[in-house]
Design a protein around this motif. Structure first.
Motif, PDB file in Angstrom:
ATOM      1  N   LEU A  42       0.827  -1.201   0.000  1.00 17.31           N
ATOM      2  CA  LEU A  42       0.000   0.000   0.000  1.00 17.31           C
ATOM      3  C   LEU A  42       0.867   1.259   0.000  1.00 17.31           C
ATOM      4  N   HIS A  43       0.296   2.339  -0.491  1.00 13.06           N
ATOM      5  CA  HIS A  43       0.886   3.682  -0.467  1.00 13.06           C
ATOM      6  C   HIS A  43       2.297   3.697  -1.065  1.00 13.06           C
ATOM      7  N   ASP A  44       3.299   4.184  -0.313  1.00 10.52           N
ATOM      8  CA  ASP A  44       4.656   4.327  -0.862  1.00 10.52           C
ATOM      9  C   ASP A  44       5.573   3.197  -0.395  1.00 10.52           C
ATOM     10  N   VAL A  50       5.442  -2.910  -6.023  1.00 10.49           N
ATOM     11  CA  VAL A  50       5.411  -1.541  -5.514  1.00 10.49           C
ATOM     12  C   VAL A  50       3.967  -1.110  -5.283  1.00 10.49           C
ATOM     13  N   GLY A  51       3.782  -0.210  -4.339  1.00  7.64           N
ATOM     14  CA  GLY A  51       2.471   0.369  -4.088  1.00  7.64           C
ATOM     15  C   GLY A  51       2.158   1.448  -5.116  1.00  7.64           C
ATOM     16  N   PRO A  52       0.951   1.979  -5.079  1.00  5.14           N
ATOM     17  CA  PRO A  52       0.550   2.982  -6.066  1.00  5.14           C
ATOM     18  C   PRO A  52       1.230   4.336  -5.886  1.00  5.14           C
ATOM     19  N   GLY A  53       1.722   4.635  -4.688  1.00  5.64           N
ATOM     20  CA  GLY A  53       2.366   5.917  -4.426  1.00  5.64           C
ATOM     21  C   GLY A  53       1.735   6.605  -3.233  1.00  5.64           C
ATOM     22  N   LEU A  59      11.193  -8.356   2.212  1.00  6.15           N
ATOM     23  CA  LEU A  59      11.175  -7.164   3.049  1.00  6.15           C
ATOM     24  C   LEU A  59      10.114  -6.207   2.533  1.00  6.15           C
ATOM     25  N   ILE A  60       9.391  -5.586   3.453  1.00  8.28           N
ATOM     26  CA  ILE A  60       8.492  -4.487   3.095  1.00  8.28           C
ATOM     27  C   ILE A  60       9.118  -3.231   3.678  1.00  8.28           C
ATOM     28  N   MET A  61       9.307  -2.220   2.832  1.00  7.67           N
ATOM     29  CA  MET A  61       9.888  -0.964   3.306  1.00  7.67           C
ATOM     30  C   MET A  61       9.292   0.200   2.549  1.00  7.67           C
ATOM     31  N   LYS A  62       9.445   1.383   3.114  1.00  7.55           N
ATOM     32  CA  LYS A  62       9.013   2.595   2.424  1.00  7.55           C
ATOM     33  C   LYS A  62      10.035   2.935   1.341  1.00  7.55           C
ATOM     34  N   GLU A  63       9.582   3.611   0.325  1.00  7.90           N
ATOM     35  CA  GLU A  63      10.487   4.002  -0.756  1.00  7.90           C
ATOM     36  C   GLU A  63      11.608   4.883  -0.222  1.00  7.90           C
TER      37      GLU A  63
END
Length: 104
Positions: A6-8, A43-46, A83-87
């Motif tokens: 989700l998100h970024d 990747v998430g949508p942003g 791994l899940i991480m923020k951009e």
């Protein structure tokens, strides 16, 4: 099972580290550090800004990236450790890298 962050956020597969040093010394599994290089799986949508406008991510699936040693949250998806991480945790994209390494 399909997984879409989700998100970024991005989903990253760590790449295997080298088994030998440049001098030819074999590194045992217990002494290896976790690699800080990986391949983007999804990747998430942003993220949305203050005006509500969606800004897309700069990375895409298949990109090889460098990230911080303690970045992200480890998860298991379809038996793979990912791994899940923020951009923003990604330091950069490795351009023109050979895709010959196996993923961990």
């Amino acid at each position: 099972m399909k997984f879409r962050p989700l998100h970024d956020r991005v989903l990253v597969r760590r790449l295997e580290s080298e088994d030998k040093t440049a001098g030819g010394i074999i590194i045992p599994d217990t002494a290896k550090e976790k690699p800080m290089e990986g391949e983007i799986v999804a990747v998430g949508p942003g993220a949305k800004n203050e005006q509500g406008v969606l800004s897309p991510l700069d990375v895409k699936p298949g990109d090889r990236v460098l990230f911080g040693k303690w970045s992200g949250t480890e998860v298991k998806v379809d038996g793979q450790e990912l791994l899940i991480m923020k951009e923003s945790d990604i330091m950069g994209v490795i351009e023109g890298a050979a895709k010959g390494k196996k993923a961990a």
